[in-house]
Motif scaffolding. Sequence first.
Motif, PDB file in Angstrom:
ATOM      1  N   GLN A 199      -2.576  -9.980 -17.628  1.00 10.35           N
ATOM      2  CA  GLN A 199      -1.672 -10.973 -17.045  1.00 10.35           C
ATOM      3  C   GLN A 199      -1.985 -11.299 -15.580  1.00 10.35           C
ATOM      4  OE1 GLN A 199       2.495 -10.308 -17.999  1.00 10.35           O
ATOM      5  NE2 GLN A 199       1.960  -9.460 -20.000  1.00 10.35           N
ATOM      6  N   GLU A 203      -2.963 -15.067 -14.456  1.00 13.06           N
ATOM      7  CA  GLU A 203      -2.198 -15.794 -13.439  1.00 13.06           C
ATOM      8  C   GLU A 203      -3.106 -16.231 -12.290  1.00 13.06           C
ATOM      9  OE1 GLU A 203       0.868 -13.096 -12.399  1.00 13.06           O
ATOM     10  OE2 GLU A 203       1.904 -13.267 -14.339  1.00 13.06           O
ATOM     11  N   ARG A 206      -5.069 -19.257 -13.306  1.00 11.56           N
ATOM     12  CA  ARG A 206      -4.281 -20.485 -13.328  1.00 11.56           C
ATOM     13  C   ARG A 206      -4.113 -21.062 -11.922  1.00 11.56           C
ATOM     14  NH1 ARG A 206      -1.181 -17.989 -17.622  1.00 11.56           N
ATOM     15  NH2 ARG A 206       0.260 -17.095 -16.076  1.00 11.56           N
TER      16      ARG A 206
END
Length: 208
Positions: A199, A203, A206
């Motif tokens: 994760q 993130e 992104r």
Amino acid sequence: MNHTHYANLSLPDTLKPCIDFHGHLCPGLVYGYLVAVESLRLLGEDRSDDEELVAISENDACSVDALQVLLGTTAGKGNLTISNIGKNVYTVYSRQAAKGFRFSRRSTYAYTGDNPEVFLELEKKVSAGTATAAEKKQQKLMKTLDLLAKPVEEIFEITDAAIPEPAYAELAPSVACAVCGELTMQTKMIRQGSDLLCQPCAEGARRE
């Protein structure tokens, strides 16, 4: 600190391992202790070796440690869920009995012990921020002992828990993240194209 520091007090034997685990005796620990003891009595159960019992706490306060010690509901086994919404509410569910109980604090605390004048004066000092360390400790101890002397039904509203059976702890293989290479539970990863990312890396990708 362990329970031997409270040797001059008449404490339930079952509370002592909770003190040892938590590190000290306090009102928050006693709230969890009362929930745990009454849950085991109502369900006719012993401490959970595996996931026989499940606890859901709606706060992350001291009380949770008593649930872990007495109920055997722990984060590591996956049978403790902390839904930290700040409520003084606890649910304990038995898979064997297929039922559970919900404990909700009835009202704000009111001292009913033997020394109300002393406690009131200490409360005023604690609230005003003028209490010494010794006075804070005394106030906390008086509240703790008062809670232990109260019937659990006076502290908590206890109702049947209208919840479906909680899921068992999730088991999944660990896979290396395609970016950082750290092993991560596969079901917690995020797929980007043909890659699986943890994760934090997903993130970060992104944001780029």
